[in-house]
Design a protein around this motif. Structure first.
Motif, PDB file in Angstrom:
ATOM      1  N   PRO A   1       0.771  -1.242   0.000  1.00 51.30           N
ATOM      2  CA  PRO A   1       0.000   0.000   0.000  1.00 51.30           C
ATOM      3  C   PRO A   1       0.803   1.293   0.000  1.00 51.30           C
ATOM      4  CG  PRO A   1      -0.022  -0.977   2.172  1.00 51.30           C
ATOM      5  CD  PRO A   1       0.671  -1.955   1.282  1.00 51.30           C
ATOM      6  N   SER A   2       2.109   1.242   0.316  1.00 54.36           N
ATOM      7  CA  SER A   2       2.865   2.493   0.434  1.00 54.36           C
ATOM      8  C   SER A   2       4.317   2.271   0.072  1.00 54.36           C
ATOM      9  CB  SER A   2       2.778   3.028   1.866  1.00 54.36           C
ATOM     10  OG  SER A   2       3.495   2.171   2.746  1.00 54.36           O
TER      11      SER A   2
ATOM     12  N   SER B   1       5.932  -3.608  -5.773  1.00 52.92           N
ATOM     13  CA  SER B   1       5.545  -2.247  -6.142  1.00 52.92           C
ATOM     14  C   SER B   1       4.290  -1.842  -5.384  1.00 52.92           C
ATOM     15  CB  SER B   1       5.286  -2.167  -7.658  1.00 52.92           C
ATOM     16  OG  SER B   1       4.805  -0.894  -8.031  1.00 52.92           O
ATOM     17  N   THR B   2       3.940  -0.579  -5.484  1.00 58.76           N
ATOM     18  CA  THR B   2       2.638  -0.113  -5.027  1.00 58.76           C
ATOM     19  C   THR B   2       1.677  -0.172  -6.206  1.00 58.76           C
ATOM     20  OG1 THR B   2       3.077   2.199  -5.580  1.00 58.76           O
ATOM     21  CG2 THR B   2       3.707   1.462  -3.367  1.00 58.76           C
ATOM     22  N   ILE B   3       0.383  -0.274  -5.924  1.00 58.93           N
ATOM     23  CA  ILE B   3      -0.601  -0.287  -6.998  1.00 58.93           C
ATOM     24  C   ILE B   3      -0.635   1.073  -7.685  1.00 58.93           C
ATOM     25  CG2 ILE B   3      -2.496   0.378  -5.471  1.00 58.93           C
ATOM     26  CD1 ILE B   3      -2.792  -2.034  -8.434  1.00 58.93           C
ATOM     27  N   GLN B   4      -0.318   2.139  -6.947  1.00 60.89           N
ATOM     28  CA  GLN B   4      -0.353   3.477  -7.525  1.00 60.89           C
ATOM     29  C   GLN B   4       0.646   3.621  -8.669  1.00 60.89           C
ATOM     30  OE1 GLN B   4      -0.075   2.819  -4.288  1.00 60.89           O
ATOM     31  NE2 GLN B   4      -1.974   3.614  -3.373  1.00 60.89           N
ATOM     32  N   ALA B   5       1.768   2.905  -8.585  1.00 67.07           N
ATOM     33  CA  ALA B   5       2.806   3.031  -9.603  1.00 67.07           C
ATOM     34  C   ALA B   5       2.378   2.464 -10.939  1.00 67.07           C
ATOM     35  CB  ALA B   5       4.082   2.327  -9.125  1.00 67.07           C
TER      36      ALA B   5
ATOM     37  N   ALA C   1      -4.622  -5.725   1.733  1.00 66.61           N
ATOM     38  CA  ALA C   1      -5.540  -5.598   0.601  1.00 66.61           C
ATOM     39  C   ALA C   1      -6.653  -4.596   0.838  1.00 66.61           C
ATOM     40  CB  ALA C   1      -6.133  -6.966   0.272  1.00 66.61           C
ATOM     41  N   HIS C   2      -6.992  -4.330   2.100  1.00 63.48           N
ATOM     42  CA  HIS C   2      -8.082  -3.389   2.367  1.00 63.48           C
ATOM     43  C   HIS C   2      -7.755  -1.983   1.875  1.00 63.48           C
ATOM     44  CE1 HIS C   2      -5.291  -3.317   5.773  1.00 63.48           C
ATOM     45  NE2 HIS C   2      -5.646  -2.059   5.954  1.00 63.48           N
ATOM     46  N   ASN C   3      -6.453  -1.716   1.598  1.00 62.08           N
ATOM     47  CA  ASN C   3      -6.055  -0.404   1.082  1.00 62.08           C
ATOM     48  C   ASN C   3      -6.095  -0.328  -0.439  1.00 62.08           C
ATOM     49  OD1 ASN C   3      -5.402   0.857   3.591  1.00 62.08           O
ATOM     50  ND2 ASN C   3      -3.576  -0.417   3.705  1.00 62.08           N
TER      51      ASN C   3
END
Length: 896
Positions: A99-100, A153-157, A219-221
């Protein structure tokens, strides 16, 4: 590096994952497999929820692991299961999402460290390469084809809306060679540039070719529609979520396995209970926290002198936020008070961890083990709202909050920091196996409720179990923990006659919830006791002439409080003698078939392929060859069949000869009790038997090598079980067993006061009954109405004094329950009762339809009782023959 032995609950989680992957292939789809496996594991099949935008039969599941349960290690360990049992591929691409950035850096560091248990768990999958996203953008084809490649990785990437994310979808010259010689079928599945219509040689398309398996940590994030859309772009082969708090409403997670906090406590992973004390004076609160830390430090020092590992207990202090123009107990205030003459804490023993001060990061750079290093002097960590994500400090024992806690949001992120047990094992001093919280507050009940809410909402604890895990440190505050704040005490209603209705809306909602106004009779009912602050709020809303009556009612309410405690809460013990075997003159606990001394090998077994094995190989070939279905007139390819086709093109199978194939199979058959030579001889004969048939050749065997491995593993496992069963029967039930079998106090099982973790609590589905004598405040669910009726009988007898207390024994929870070892399985009696004379009575209820199949369990229970020298009794009941239990109780009563 010391060997890392998994806890029982961790192995159970991994067994569930393997069972699910096997069931996916056996049933042909993820939906049916999920229902079948959850029914087998938990006695109740759970509905499967596919994710919108993904194939409905793509394996997608969640592992619910509370804080402190070792999610990262479990995820790393599961990679081998992914390769072997789901993908059936020697290598794979694992997309590991966190998540981060802080957790990404920490995860990368541990997964890459060859001396870390996480890396060792990953290596069980074979050669492994761990990359960050930047490294993945230049990954070579050779790397992907010779190792399992984990991209962290982060999902944001990966989101197109992010500048860095765009690079994932853009052409990259370093990746061009991945697209040499791909087939038209592969090319058709790749992304194209929306503007030019060309296919970019991008990392996104490399992932689409390799069908990555996705691991989603916390996963909740990562459960927004945008996150799922992002994942769908990579054509994942499956998704495994790990979280303490799975989503159960918006996009429900498919929870395959849920671990209870009681299991973690029973297996020495976390420090429970949390002993809570509230104190309105901030200085006294700090002083109490410091005194507790000093007492713990002295215990740790004494233990160290006796050879225990180093431990320096740490206090985590939550300061108030700064507010302009208002004096607050902020970070600077806390530091000044700690270093003042009143407390005299040296500055070097304090570190500040906030957005402005990165004290913990400085410690990590200064000492090899950071705050855990023996040379580190830090005993106090001051923070405000949160610490760096992923920060882990088992030395943190005490939480001191300078801010009042009235809700989970104020404290939940910090709770997990004080729960982890040092070295994942109990210390000799019980005080070092608990956590401590000191909070500036006038309202103990509201504070306890806030802590419990935090454990449920953030740490992943079950709402029913959390009441046992936050308890009053002081006896006088234990009375304040009444029913509406955790069900720890019983109260009675107090009615006050008032001349007029009080100004209810002027009171805080928490106060209104404890009151009830009857306008017709002009009475105010106080449903739950009121704290001092709440009493003042009620008095302020009432006429002045009624305020004395309010004080009297509040006093009467507190005098009526009756603290309710289950036997476990009262400190009563429930100790059950376990079975032991005398092996070469020495007693050994019998909790594993390997305790039995039984010779076995493969030399006497028929190595010919069986008709069933041939049939299953043919079915596997048909499925992995792209078996199609016709639905509503459309031809579709099953997900797993299509996945196997894609992986077959991405990872071209080796063309091994018979000897190399046999050697690979032997290396991948997990049976350490057999020599390599013994396995090689059996495997070679089995392969020869296949090749003598007209419908098998080396090419087919190479393509189906994972299916071959699974069949051979089943054959060898069955042979071993048969040998173990013979040895079990011979050891326990043949003449002379009196000399071999022992049941006494040498190996007792103790039901832990906080170690009860049922998968489901009884919810009244078979009827309502006020159980008074169950050992724990919670009661695990019953499998049938007859089991419930049996429990009711036991509780009635206990209320009559014939049984002291009893417990609903949990199945498949070996750390939380009593069991008797069978040859290849375990027998968990339904109920364990402690009788007034100290005798333990085990009760098993069996339906008439299962009576014959339970013969082995019956024999084992009777043997356990007979060998106990009168300490234990056993009865198996059918058809509601409660008299059989009554007779066992009478035996003890006659002895008295």
């Amino acid at each position: 590096m010391a060997a890392f032995t998994p806890k029982t609950y961790q192995q159970n989680v991994l067994d569930s994952v393997e069972a699910y992957f096997r069931a996916c292939h056996a049933h042909g789809d993820a939906d049916t497999a999920f229902y079948a496996v959850t029914k087998e594991l938990w006695g109740k099949g759970i509905r499967y929820h596919p994710i919108a935008g993904f194939p409905e039969d793509m394996p997608y599941f969640c592992l619910r692991i509370p804080t402190g349960g070792g999610k990262t290690w479990l995820a790393a360990k599961a990679v081998r299961l992914v390769n072997t049992h789901l993908l059936r591929s020697e290598y794979s691409v694992i997309l590991w999402l966190v998540p981060s950035n802080a957790i990404r850096e920490q995860t990368l560091k541990t997964l890459k460290d060859r001396n870390h248990p996480y890396h060792a768990a990953l290596r069980e999958a074979g050669p492994v390469t761990v990359l960050d996203l930047d490294e993945a953008k230049s990954v070579t084809r050779a790397t992907l084809e010779t190792s399992t490649t984990v991209i962290v990785s982060t999902i944001q990437a990966f989101k197109r809306e992010d500048t860095e994310g765009l690079k994932v979808y853009a052409s990259n010259g370093a990746l061009m060679h991945h697209f040499d010689d791909i087939t038209d079928e592969q090319r058709a599945e790749l992304l194209t540039d929306e503007a030019s219509g060309t296919m970019p040689c991008s990392l996104a398309n490399v992932l689409r070719l390799r069908r990555p398996f996705v691991i989603v940590d916390e996963a909740h994030n990562n459960r927004t529609e945008l996150s799922f859309d992002t994942l769908a772009r990579f054509r994942p082969s499956g998704i495994m979520e790990l979280t303490a708090t799975p989503d159960t409403e918006h996009t429900p997670s498919n929870v395959l396995h849920s671990v209870g906090a009681g299991e973690l406590k029973a297996e020495e992973m976390i420090k429970l209970p949390i002993l809570l004390a509230t104190e309105p004076d901030a200085d006294k609160c700090l002083a109490n926290a410091i005194a507790r830390r000093d007492a713990l430090h002295e215990l740790a020092r004494q233990e160290r002198m006796r050879g225990e590992p180093y431990l320096r207990p740490v206090v985590l202090i939550q300061a108030e936020a700064r507010r302009k123009g208002v004096e607050t107990r902020d970070v600077d205030w806390v530091f000044r008070r700690l270093t003042s003459e009143d407390f005299g804490i040296p500055p070097e023993e304090i570190v500040i961890a906030t957005g402005e001060h990165r004290g913990l990061e400085e410690l990590a750079g200064r000492y090899e083990k950071g705050i855990l290093d023996e040379n580190c002097p830090v005993k106090y960590v001051i923070t405000q709202r949160a610490l760096a994500e992923g920060w882990d400090c088992p030395f943190a024992y005490v939480l001191a909050s300078m801010a009042e806690i009235h809700s989970a949001t104020a404290i939940e992120q910090l709770l997990g920091r004080i729960l982890r047990q040092p070295d994942a094992r109990h210390r000799p001093s019980p005080e070092l196996n608990q956590s401590y919280a000191f909070v500036v507050s006038r309202d103990f009940g509201a504070t306890a409720a806030g802590l419990r809410d935090g454990l449920v909402n953030s740490a992943g604890f079950n709402a029913r179990e959390v009441g046992d895990f936050v308890t009053a440190a002081r006896p006088e505050q234990q009375r304040l923990d009444f029913a509406c704040n955790g069900g720890r005490a019983r109260t009675r209603l107090v009615v006050v006659h008032l001349p007029e209705k009080p100004a209810m809306r002027a009171m805080p909602k928490a106060v209104r919830d404890k009151l009830e106004w009857n306008g017709r009779e002009k009475t105010l009912t106080v449903r739950y006791p009121l704290s001092a602050g709440e009493t003042e709020a009620v008095k302020a809303a009432c006429p002045e002439e009624a305020r004395e009556a309010i004080d009297e009612a509040v006093k009467a309410g507190w005098e009526a409080v009756e603290l309710f405690q289950a036997p476990a809460d009262r400190g009563e013990t429930l100790r059950v003698p376990q079975m032991a075997l005398r092996i070469q003159g020495k007693l050994e606990m019998f909790d594993d078939p390997e305790t039995l001394d039984y010779p076995w090998d493969l030399s006497g077994l028929d190595a010919s392929p069986t008709p069933d094995e041939i049939e299953r190989l043919n079915a596997d070939q048909q499925a992995t060859g792209g078996e199609i279905d016709v639905v509503d007139g459309k031809v579709i390819t099953r997900f797993l069949a299509g996945l196997q086709l894609d992986l077959g093109m991405a990872y071209r199978p080796e063309h091994w000869d018979e000897t190399r194939l046999a050697a690979w199979l032997c290396r991948n058959l997990p049976e350490p009790s057999l020599t390599h030579e013994s396995k090689m001889a059996f495997v070679a004969k089995w392969l020869t038997g296949l090749l003598e048939r007209n419908d098998f050749d080396l090419g087919r065997l190479n393509r189906q090598k994972f299916a071959l491995r699974n069949l051979l593993e089943e054959r060898i496992r069955a042979a071993r079980k048969q040998a173990a069963r013979r040895a079990w029967q011979q050891t326990l039930f043949s003449p002379g067993n009196d000399e071999r079998v022992h049941v006494g106090e040498d190996f007792p099982y103790d039901f832990h006061p906080q170690g009860y973790a049922p998968t489901r609590d009884y919810d009244g589905r078979f009827g309502e009954f006020d159980f008074q004598k169950h050992y724990y405040a919670r009661i695990g669910d019953f499998d049938s109405s007859e089991e419930f009726q049996c429990a009711v009988r036991l509780d009635i007898w206990a209320q009559q004094g014939r049984i002291e207390y009893w417990v609903r024994n949990l199945v498949r929870k070996p750390a939380c329950s009593f069991f008797l070892q069978k040859a290849t399985d375990r027998f968990y009696p339904d109920f364990i009762c402690k009788l007034p004379d100290g005798v333990i009575l085990a009760v098993e209820y069996k339906g008439a339809d299962r009576w014959a199949d339970a013969r082995e369990d019956r024999m084992l229970g009777e043997l356990w009782a007979r060998m106990s020298g009168g300490r234990c009794r056993f009865v198996m009941v059918k058809e509601k023959q409660w008299g059989w239990i009554d007779a066992k109780l009478a035996e003890s009563e006659q002895a008295l």
